[in-house]
Motif scaffolding. Structure first.
Motif, PDB file in Angstrom:
ATOM      1  N   UNK A  54      19.608  46.536 -86.294  1.00  0.00           N
ATOM      2  CA  UNK A  54      19.271  45.834 -84.760  1.00  0.00           C
ATOM      3  C   UNK A  54      18.724  43.946 -84.604  1.00  0.00           C
ATOM      4  N   UNK A  55      19.395  43.961 -83.445  1.00  0.00           N
ATOM      5  CA  UNK A  55      17.976  42.586 -83.677  1.00  0.00           C
ATOM      6  C   UNK A  55      16.271  42.635 -83.758  1.00  0.00           C
ATOM      7  N   UNK A  56      15.904  43.614 -83.443  1.00  0.00           N
ATOM      8  CA  UNK A  56      14.725  44.223 -83.894  1.00  0.00           C
ATOM      9  C   UNK A  56      14.656  43.692 -85.492  1.00  0.00           C
ATOM     10  N   UNK A  57      15.050  44.651 -86.098  1.00  0.00           N
ATOM     11  CA  UNK A  57      15.263  44.504 -87.257  1.00  0.00           C
ATOM     12  C   UNK A  57      14.534  43.008 -88.051  1.00  0.00           C
ATOM     13  N   UNK A  58      16.257  42.695 -87.888  1.00  0.00           N
ATOM     14  CA  UNK A  58      16.425  40.862 -88.039  1.00  0.00           C
ATOM     15  C   UNK A  58      15.468  40.283 -87.598  1.00  0.00           C
ATOM     16  N   UNK A  59      14.772  40.813 -86.997  1.00  0.00           N
ATOM     17  CA  UNK A  59      13.541  39.698 -86.337  1.00  0.00           C
ATOM     18  C   UNK A  59      12.790  40.135 -87.157  1.00  0.00           C
ATOM     19  N   UNK A  60      12.221  41.003 -87.817  1.00  0.00           N
ATOM     20  CA  UNK A  60      10.488  41.475 -88.634  1.00  0.00           C
ATOM     21  C   UNK A  60      10.919  41.007 -89.966  1.00  0.00           C
ATOM     22  N   UNK A  61      12.596  40.914 -90.144  1.00  0.00           N
ATOM     23  CA  UNK A  61      12.972  39.943 -91.555  1.00  0.00           C
ATOM     24  C   UNK A  61      12.776  39.077 -91.567  1.00  0.00           C
ATOM     25  N   UNK A  62      13.351  37.969 -90.570  1.00  0.00           N
ATOM     26  CA  UNK A  62      13.087  36.638 -90.180  1.00  0.00           C
ATOM     27  C   UNK A  62      11.178  36.270 -90.362  1.00  0.00           C
ATOM     28  N   UNK A  63      10.929  36.637 -89.519  1.00  0.00           N
ATOM     29  CA  UNK A  63       9.050  36.564 -89.553  1.00  0.00           C
ATOM     30  C   UNK A  63       8.912  37.015 -91.241  1.00  0.00           C
ATOM     31  N   UNK A  64       9.062  38.545 -91.182  1.00  0.00           N
ATOM     32  CA  UNK A  64       8.155  38.475 -93.053  1.00  0.00           C
ATOM     33  C   UNK A  64       8.630  37.397 -93.529  1.00  0.00           C
ATOM     34  N   UNK A  65       9.703  36.543 -93.946  1.00  0.00           N
ATOM     35  CA  UNK A  65      10.433  35.548 -94.595  1.00  0.00           C
ATOM     36  C   UNK A  65       9.317  34.918 -94.280  1.00  0.00           C
ATOM     37  N   UNK A  66       8.863  34.131 -93.158  1.00  0.00           N
ATOM     38  CA  UNK A  66       8.549  32.505 -92.892  1.00  0.00           C
ATOM     39  C   UNK A  66       6.760  33.183 -93.214  1.00  0.00           C
ATOM     40  N   UNK A  67       6.610  34.875 -92.708  1.00  0.00           N
ATOM     41  CA  UNK A  67       5.258  34.621 -93.629  1.00  0.00           C
ATOM     42  C   UNK A  67       4.500  34.234 -94.369  1.00  0.00           C
ATOM     43  N   UNK A  68       5.661  34.229 -95.797  1.00  0.00           N
ATOM     44  CA  UNK A  68       5.509  34.024 -97.528  1.00  0.00           C
ATOM     45  C   UNK A  68       4.864  32.016 -97.437  1.00  0.00           C
ATOM     46  N   UNK A  69       3.598  31.935 -98.179  1.00  0.00           N
ATOM     47  CA  UNK A  69       3.616  30.850 -98.651  1.00  0.00           C
ATOM     48  C   UNK A  69       4.938  29.688 -98.672  1.00  0.00           C
ATOM     49  N   UNK A  78      13.101  30.492-102.033  1.00  0.00           N
ATOM     50  CA  UNK A  78      13.710  31.835-102.500  1.00  0.00           C
ATOM     51  C   UNK A  78      12.156  32.884-102.177  1.00  0.00           C
ATOM     52  N   UNK A  79      10.752  32.227-101.719  1.00  0.00           N
ATOM     53  CA  UNK A  79       9.965  32.753-102.083  1.00  0.00           C
ATOM     54  C   UNK A  79      10.562  33.967-100.044  1.00  0.00           C
ATOM     55  N   UNK A  80      10.507  32.745 -99.179  1.00  0.00           N
ATOM     56  CA  UNK A  80      10.639  33.163 -97.883  1.00  0.00           C
ATOM     57  C   UNK A  80      12.416  34.319 -98.056  1.00  0.00           C
ATOM     58  N   UNK A  81      12.169  34.016 -98.769  1.00  0.00           N
ATOM     59  CA  UNK A  81      13.819  35.198 -99.153  1.00  0.00           C
ATOM     60  C   UNK A  81      13.525  36.554 -99.664  1.00  0.00           C
ATOM     61  N   UNK A  82      12.535  36.634-100.453  1.00  0.00           N
ATOM     62  CA  UNK A  82      11.810  37.848-101.055  1.00  0.00           C
ATOM     63  C   UNK A  82      11.016  38.611-100.143  1.00  0.00           C
ATOM     64  N   UNK A  83      10.623  37.965 -99.514  1.00  0.00           N
ATOM     65  CA  UNK A  83      10.014  38.650 -98.418  1.00  0.00           C
ATOM     66  C   UNK A  83      10.197  39.368 -97.301  1.00  0.00           C
ATOM     67  N   UNK A  84      11.752  38.614 -97.292  1.00  0.00           N
ATOM     68  CA  UNK A  84      12.763  39.152 -96.302  1.00  0.00           C
ATOM     69  C   UNK A  84      13.341  40.703 -97.122  1.00  0.00           C
ATOM     70  N   UNK A  85      13.554  40.591 -98.506  1.00  0.00           N
ATOM     71  CA  UNK A  85      14.081  41.531 -98.968  1.00  0.00           C
ATOM     72  C   UNK A  85      13.376  42.734 -99.063  1.00  0.00           C
TER      73      UNK A  85
END
Lengths: 247, 247
Positions: free
Chosen positions: B23-38, B115-122
């Motif tokens: 879902x779009x909500x899941x996509x946003x949670x994934x990208x937002x988590x990615x953005x929270x990485x160092x 890479x840090x962002x992607x791993x948070x997304x994962x």
């Protein structure tokens, strides 16, 4: 939002730690979590140096940017991109020198592998109430750092990481709006800049408030300054000396 | 072991997905988590291309290694190292070309940030019951992939990522013993090789069992073969063409 996503989203870098040590059990959980991250074709092209010697931590701090938290943190890890272990694996089966080692592709693979592992370590640490900060500053004097850590050919230190119980609190720093980083199907440079301008205003307010008016620059101003300032121009020749960067 | 560490440790790559959409909500949670990485000095030097066009997914699959899961997965993201946004930020304030862009240091910073962002997304995706697999194969024909995604100068695709609900189950693959990756104070090449030999036995058993005897090679044999095989030797010249890799 589930608890894991909540944990990821509340990340802030911690630069002040209590004296409470990180236990061996916690260290093992951190490293084991790191090892569970994805790795390109299972090459696991990274190594972790745990620096326990206080004299060495002192030297690494001086070589980084005099960050006191490198000395003060209870657990300091240096994350290395590592193709040397593969070189040794090759040596178990072959007599000659391997042909395809140290390629730019190897450099990317090992840098990504080290980063994915480190980010899992960061998440694992934070899940136990610990705080972390990445130390890119170990690349300031990367040759001296590598000598101190006795890194062989085909290994380079990507970043350090301080880990410990937080002795400070801060709210997460605002990030770019999602539309500035997420594109659909193709990279759209035009669509990206309006959100960047919004972010400039957000960051100006945030920095003004956080520094009591001492810093009022916008994000694009900070980034423009970055591209005017020489930074670690030794990286290419250092990596070549370590064996990285051929075709 | 807490739940977060439990989640990290049970990671396996997923290459078969159900048709259930993300879902779009899941996509946003994934990208937002990615953005929270160092991110290094808040540069946020990465961009994410979400590929929704089925024709493009088909082309990316052909350019990668004909992985059907690129076409079949409900969410396909390409993670790019991105210094172009910084170039644009510079252009808001200065008329000339920036001097210190595209350095090898920039290349490392942007690759690590992505890479840090992607791993948070994962991790975020897996916390919602989704499965993921990284696709290094998008570097097989990186110039064509970059053209398809219309990536500008100072941007390169580091890896892809398939995300969706798993339609397969597998146990985590054994990793190297901790003593093969974790060193104390200095890199110790001698101490490392005994655990590597232990791992050879572990992996031989694991692969034999998993492939019903079709593959019985050890880890060091696989790695030795890797260093005999040319892989993506175009990376250096491609990155130079994209503007990366000067001093």
């Amino acid at each position: 939002m589930n608890e894991v996503i909540g944990l990821l989203k509340k990340h802030t870098s911690i630069r002040k730690f209590t004296e409470q040590p990180v236990s061996d059990e916690q260290l093992h959980a951190i490293v084991s979590s790191a090892q569970s991250a994805s790795t390109s074709s299972n090459v696991q092209a990274y190594s972790i140096i745990r620096v326990t010697d206080q004299g060495m931590k002192q030297q690494l701090s001086v070589l980084s940017a005099n960050y006191s938290y490198i000395v003060e943190c209870p657990l300091f890890l240096v994350w290395c991109a590592d193709m040397y272990r593969l070189r040794e694996a090759y040596g178990k089966h072959e007599q000659d020198e391997p042909v395809y080692i140290g390629t730019t592709e190897n450099l990317i693979v090992a840098t990504v592998d080290a980063s994915l592992a480190a980010q899992n370590a960061a998440v694992a640490a934070e899940s136990m109430g610990l705080g972390i900060v990445y130390i890119g500053g170990i690349r300031n004097h990367i040759a001296e750092v590598s000598k101190l850590l006795k890194l062989p050919q085909y290994v380079y230190p990507v970043f350090g990481m301080c880990i410990g119980y937080p002795d400070q609190q801060s709210a997460p720093r605002p990030r770019l709006p999602i539309d500035a980083v997420l594109h659909e199907n193709t990279y759209d440079p035009d669509r990206m800049m309006q959100p960047v301008e919004d972010y400039d205003r957000t960051m100006k307010e945030y920095m003004t408030l956080r520094t009591g008016g001492k810093r009022t620059s916008t994000w694009t101003e900070d980034m423009a300054n970055k591209l005017k300032t020489p930074a670690r121009l030794h990286m290419k020749s250092f990596l070549e000396k370590q064996g990285f960067g051929r075709d």
